[in-house]
Enzyme design. Structure first.
Site, PDB file in Angstrom:
ATOM      1  N   GLU A   1      -5.043  -6.805  14.779  1.00  0.00           N
ATOM      2  CA  GLU A   1      -4.521  -5.484  14.429  1.00  0.00           C
ATOM      3  C   GLU A   1      -5.634  -4.441  14.522  1.00  0.00           C
ATOM      4  O   GLU A   1      -5.381  -3.266  14.769  1.00  0.00           O
ATOM      5  CB  GLU A   1      -3.907  -5.511  13.016  1.00  0.00           C
ATOM      6  CG  GLU A   1      -3.019  -4.317  12.732  1.00  0.00           C
ATOM      7  CD  GLU A   1      -2.111  -4.508  11.524  1.00  0.00           C
ATOM      8  OE1 GLU A   1      -0.979  -4.998  11.678  1.00  0.00           O
ATOM      9  OE2 GLU A   1      -2.528  -4.148  10.416  1.00  0.00           O
TER      10      GLU A   1
ATOM     11  N   GLU B   1      10.545  -4.749   4.539  1.00  0.00           N
ATOM     12  CA  GLU B   1      10.589  -6.154   4.115  1.00  0.00           C
ATOM     13  C   GLU B   1      10.274  -6.270   2.626  1.00  0.00           C
ATOM     14  O   GLU B   1      10.975  -6.956   1.867  1.00  0.00           O
ATOM     15  CB  GLU B   1       9.567  -6.996   4.906  1.00  0.00           C
ATOM     16  CG  GLU B   1       9.872  -7.155   6.380  1.00  0.00           C
ATOM     17  CD  GLU B   1       9.270  -6.053   7.241  1.00  0.00           C
ATOM     18  OE1 GLU B   1       9.039  -4.925   6.726  1.00  0.00           O
ATOM     19  OE2 GLU B   1       9.061  -6.302   8.446  1.00  0.00           O
TER      20      GLU B   1
ATOM     21  N   HIS C   1      -5.525 -32.794  17.170  1.00  0.00           N
ATOM     22  CA  HIS C   1      -4.377 -33.609  17.599  1.00  0.00           C
ATOM     23  C   HIS C   1      -3.244 -32.730  18.106  1.00  0.00           C
ATOM     24  O   HIS C   1      -2.111 -33.175  18.212  1.00  0.00           O
ATOM     25  CB  HIS C   1      -3.915 -34.492  16.445  1.00  0.00           C
ATOM     26  CG  HIS C   1      -4.983 -35.437  16.005  1.00  0.00           C
ATOM     27  ND1 HIS C   1      -5.146 -36.685  16.560  1.00  0.00           N
ATOM     28  CD2 HIS C   1      -5.992 -35.284  15.106  1.00  0.00           C
ATOM     29  CE1 HIS C   1      -6.194 -37.280  15.994  1.00  0.00           C
ATOM     30  NE2 HIS C   1      -6.721 -36.451  15.113  1.00  0.00           N
TER      31      HIS C   1
ATOM     32  N   LYS D   1       0.842  -1.203   0.000  1.00  0.00           N
ATOM     33  CA  LYS D   1       0.000   0.000   0.000  1.00  0.00           C
ATOM     34  C   LYS D   1       0.876   1.251   0.000  1.00  0.00           C
ATOM     35  O   LYS D   1       0.705   2.140  -0.806  1.00  0.00           O
ATOM     36  CB  LYS D   1      -0.924  -0.033   1.228  1.00  0.00           C
ATOM     37  CG  LYS D   1      -1.868   1.132   1.301  1.00  0.00           C
ATOM     38  CD  LYS D   1      -2.832   0.994   2.463  1.00  0.00           C
ATOM     39  CE  LYS D   1      -3.590   2.294   2.642  1.00  0.00           C
ATOM     40  NZ  LYS D   1      -4.558   2.258   3.732  1.00  0.00           N
TER      41      LYS D   1
ATOM     42  N   LYS E   1       9.265  -0.971  14.704  1.00  0.00           N
ATOM     43  CA  LYS E   1       9.904  -0.621  13.422  1.00  0.00           C
ATOM     44  C   LYS E   1      10.943   0.474  13.638  1.00  0.00           C
ATOM     45  O   LYS E   1      12.037   0.438  13.069  1.00  0.00           O
ATOM     46  CB  LYS E   1       8.856  -0.076  12.434  1.00  0.00           C
ATOM     47  CG  LYS E   1       7.962  -1.101  11.797  1.00  0.00           C
ATOM     48  CD  LYS E   1       7.136  -0.408  10.706  1.00  0.00           C
ATOM     49  CE  LYS E   1       5.915  -1.208  10.332  1.00  0.00           C
ATOM     50  NZ  LYS E   1       4.981  -0.481   9.491  1.00  0.00           N
TER      51      LYS E   1
ATOM     52  N   GLY F   1      -4.960  -1.869   4.950  1.00  0.00           N
ATOM     53  CA  GLY F   1      -4.145  -2.998   4.503  1.00  0.00           C
ATOM     54  C   GLY F   1      -4.807  -4.346   4.769  1.00  0.00           C
ATOM     55  O   GLY F   1      -4.922  -5.195   3.891  1.00  0.00           O
ATOM     56  N   ARG F   2      -5.267  -4.544   6.010  1.00  0.00           N
ATOM     57  CA  ARG F   2      -5.837  -5.855   6.360  1.00  0.00           C
ATOM     58  C   ARG F   2      -7.244  -6.051   5.794  1.00  0.00           C
ATOM     59  O   ARG F   2      -7.829  -7.116   5.939  1.00  0.00           O
ATOM     60  CB  ARG F   2      -5.825  -6.024   7.883  1.00  0.00           C
ATOM     61  CG  ARG F   2      -6.529  -4.918   8.646  1.00  0.00           C
ATOM     62  CD  ARG F   2      -6.159  -4.962  10.127  1.00  0.00           C
ATOM     63  NE  ARG F   2      -6.695  -3.832  10.884  1.00  0.00           N
ATOM     64  CZ  ARG F   2      -6.080  -2.662  10.996  1.00  0.00           C
ATOM     65  NH1 ARG F   2      -4.942  -2.450  10.372  1.00  0.00           N
ATOM     66  NH2 ARG F   2      -6.602  -1.687  11.729  1.00  0.00           N
TER      67      ARG F   2
HETATM   68  O1  G6P Z   1       1.086  -2.742   2.257  1.00  0.00           O
HETATM   69  P1  G6P Z   1       2.198  -2.133   3.030  1.00  0.00           P
HETATM   70  O2  G6P Z   1       2.162  -0.634   3.011  1.00  0.00           O
HETATM   71  O3  G6P Z   1       3.536  -2.658   2.567  1.00  0.00           O
HETATM   72  O4  G6P Z   1       2.016  -2.557   4.536  1.00  0.00           O
HETATM   73  C1  G6P Z   1       2.124  -3.871   4.955  1.00  0.00           C
HETATM   74  C2  G6P Z   1       1.694  -4.021   6.399  1.00  0.00           C
HETATM   75  O5  G6P Z   1       2.582  -3.277   7.192  1.00  0.00           O
HETATM   76  C3  G6P Z   1       2.245  -2.781   8.447  1.00  0.00           C
HETATM   77  O6  G6P Z   1       3.139  -3.265   9.381  1.00  0.00           O
HETATM   78  C4  G6P Z   1       0.824  -2.896   8.931  1.00  0.00           C
HETATM   79  O7  G6P Z   1       0.793  -3.364  10.233  1.00  0.00           O
HETATM   80  C5  G6P Z   1      -0.053  -3.763   8.091  1.00  0.00           C
HETATM   81  O8  G6P Z   1      -1.389  -3.429   8.327  1.00  0.00           O
HETATM   82  C6  G6P Z   1       0.266  -3.616   6.638  1.00  0.00           C
HETATM   83  O9  G6P Z   1      -0.625  -4.411   5.895  1.00  0.00           O
END
Ligand code: G6P
Length: 634
Positions: free
Chosen positions: A426, A283, A457, A277, A582, A339-340
């Site tokens: 979240e 990462e 199990h 986003k 972060k 995002g989620r």
């Molecule tokens: O889609 P991005 O901007 O790369 O973000 C990826 C993710 O990073 C963050 O740590 C948020 O906690 C997430 O809600 C998000 O989906």
């Protein structure tokens, strides 16, 4: 009534047409007749023309139209009393044996059945919960969400993932723009692009067809698409459409994940989909760079390589272009998609359409939209997401069960619990309410789960005899892959479902000492074999896990989370909690760079972290870079 009746807490900037950056303060006010969105209570018939849904989206006045904390209201207190004086004296063994009660605790919509008779509730409990929902203005809040009010007040954003699955032609104006039209422009672009790749019009730089896809993203840019991919992988229509294509996900910055994502793939036939986003997530940036280098190493360093093999889904065009991706290869979405909550946007649409075709993805959107319509218009009493949400609030805030397990009796849903874990934890893992006041009641469950029967199990011992964890059992009437073995009493799917039907009753009824005794067990062993029971669960029974049903399931759980947040008066749509770690990682990264390549001593950390860092540095080496990044040159 609150002592402090009116608070003045800055929450950011809400855009008004005349003064776009005027700060507002979200406060509780006394005027109960403060502007509320007009409620639409009737369901639109499908044969009617889509209507203009809303043009209003500025002030979340519903949040201001209350002068007391939800936990101070008579509705909340009534539930506390009810839990203490009524429900604590019941046992599910007796409740479930009351047929009339069980008959009432059942709801259905569009093939999806919810049996909540094994929850620790009686019809009176539900009445009290509906009263609480009305007190919390649940109907107004969900309507405000659908209409695009900026209910994510801390980030001054609308929350409109429901617009991502609105049928083509529906109109929803936000800041003068019809966003459903924008959504469909992107979806049509994805349809065209995925068709071209799938039918071989878009080929790799060496002329070979593209049939492998690596979706690079993390968190909300990964978990939803991966759950959806897994759900469809063995579904007959989707798997036929996939043919021999391969879709993999690269999320973890652990370089091992790169190895696993690229293993045995031919770069000539591989396309990377960078999903982010913000396009600033560390990462994803590093992984995208690594895969870009992998492609360049094998296919040559040319603009054509990137153009043919790397595409992006993002809201940040500038960063995408800076990364070297052609603007026409970027598939946008918008800041009103969290995002989620983004799997229905380009985030899920692009990888899933490339792998399974746009038609399959569109069925998924239709299922989600069906559940949206139900959530929006059905009365609270028969509204599946509302029921799930109210039961969540009841279990967490009134019965004090702080965890919740999700057991899909379908291997294809193996990544669904992980997606719901992010979605819910979240969203509702908060310590203050929307007014910035510390919440004085438990909110935000710990969500976890595994497909049945595997979970049985593993951790079911604890569920049966240890802590009480309310469970959701999700089962399907038909299997994606029906198998029958001769000589077996039932089909393989019936075998699976026998467990789906048995476990909720085992949790509810348990087994008394007398029952164990009657089995002839020695007296000393009896305590070890007693099941206390009275452990709540819900059962969801759905037709067969296809794209449509997967969409329904997704929306059901997205809305459950929102319902709980609305009632708890928290903002389920921000996530400041992920930031602190972060920021500290930035400091460590800088230290690692300076110590490894510029011989600086580790300093500025506490004793424990310094010791750990020194030990780590002693035992490992960095990279033999030709040009090491130097912070001082920045
Ligand atoms: O889609 P991005 O901007 O790369 O973000 C990826 C993710 O990073 C963050 O740590 C948020 O906690 C997430 O809600 C998000 O989906």
């Amino acid at each position: 009534m609150r002592e402090e009746k009116c608070r003045n807490v800055p929450v950011g900037f809400v855009s008004f047409p005349s003064t776009p950056t005027q700060p507002i303060h979200l406060q509780r006010i006394h005027n109960k007749r403060a502007q509320l969105p007009i409620l639409v209570t009737t369901q639109r018939r499908s044969n009617r023309k889509p209507i203009v849904v809303s043009t209003v989206q500025s002030v979340p006045s519903i949040y201001q139209a209350t002068d007391e904390r939800i936990s101070n209201t008579s509705e909340w207190k009534a539930l506390e009393e009810h839990a203490k004086n009524v429900i604590s004296k019941t046992h599910l063994r007796d409740l479930v044996n009351d047929d009339k009660r069980s008959e009432k605790l059942w709801a259905e919509f569009d093939g999806c059945i919810l049996d909540y008779s094994r929850q620790r509730v009686i019809p009176e409990t539900m009445k009290l919960l509906f009263a609480l929902a009305r007190k919390a203005k649940l109907e107004e809040k969900k309507e405000a969400m659908f209409r695009g009010y900026k209910i994510n007040v801390t980030e001054d954003r609308s929350v409109l993932h429901t617009a991502l699955r609105a049928p083509k032609g529906t109109q929803l104006y936000i800041d003068g723009v019809d966003i459903v039209d924008e959504v469909w422009q992107v979806l049509e672009k994805i349809r065209t692009f995925s068709d071209r790749v799938r039918n071989g019009q878009h080929v790799g730089v060496t002329g070979r067809p593209i049939k492998n896809f690596i979706a690079i993203g993390i968190g909300g840019s990964y978990l939803g698409p991966e759950f959806l991919h897994e759900a469809l992988r063995t579904e007959k229509v989707a798997s036929a459409a996939a043919g021999d294509r391969v879709l993999r996900f690269l999320s973890n910055v652990d370089p091992v994940d790169v190895k696993r994502a690229t293993d045995k793939l031919n770069p000539e036939e591989t396309m990377a989909i960078v999903v982010s986003k913000t396009f600033t997530t560390r990462e994803t940036s590093i992984n995208a760079k690594t895969i870009k280098d992998w492609l360049i190493y094998h296919l040559g360093d040319s603009a054509e390589t990137i153009k043919k093999h790397v595409v992006a889904c993002s809201t940040n065009l500038d960063k995408v272009v800076k990364f070297g991706i052609a603007p026409e290869n970027m598939f946008p979405f918008w800041d009103w998609v969290g995002g989620r909550y983004s799997v229905c946007s380009a985030v899920g649409a692009l990888p899933i359409s490339l792998q399974y075709s746009f038609d399959v993805f569109e069925r998924f959107l239709k299922g989600a939209h069906s559940m949206d319509t139900h959530f929006r218009y059905a009365p609270l009493e028969g509204n599946l997401p509302v029921l799930l949400g109210l039961l969540g609030v009841w279990n967490m805030s009134f019965l004090n069960y702080n965890a919740r397990a999700i057991h899909p009796y379908s291997e294809a849903l193996l990544r669904f619990p992980a997606h719901i874990q992010q979605l819910d934890m979240e969203s509702n893992g908060k310590h203050v309410n929307i007014f910035g006041e510390v919440v004085d009641y438990p909110v935000g469950e710990i969500d976890f789960g595994e497909p049945g029967t595997n979970g049985q199990h593993s951790f079911f011992q604890l569920l049966h005899m240890g802590q009480v964890v309310p469970c959701d059992f999700i089962g399907f009437i038909e299997s994606q892959n029906p198998v029958c073995e001769e000589g077996e009493p039932v089909s393989n799917h019936d075998e699976l479902m026998a467990n789906f039907f048995a476990q909720p009753d085992a949790l509810a009824f348990g087994k008394t000492a007398d029952e164990v005794r009657q089995e002839g067990k020695p007296e000393w062993l009896i305590p070890h074999m007693v099941f206390t029971g009275n452990r709540p669960s819900s059962c969801l029974l759905m037709p067969v896990l296809d794209a449509y049903v997967t969409g329904q399931l997704l929306a059901l759980y997205e809305h459950r989370t929102a319902v709980q947040g609305f009632i708890w008066e928290i903002n389920s749509f921000d996530q400041f909690g992920v930031e602190l770690g972060k920021v500290l990682a930035n400091k460590v990264r800088k230290q690692l760079n300076e110590s490894r390549y510029f011989n600086k001593k580790i300093s500025g950390f506490n004793h424990s972290t310094t010791k750990l860092l020194n030990r780590y540095m002693e035992g490992s080496v960095g990279c033999a870079f030709e040009h090491v990044f130097h912070y001082e040159d920045e």
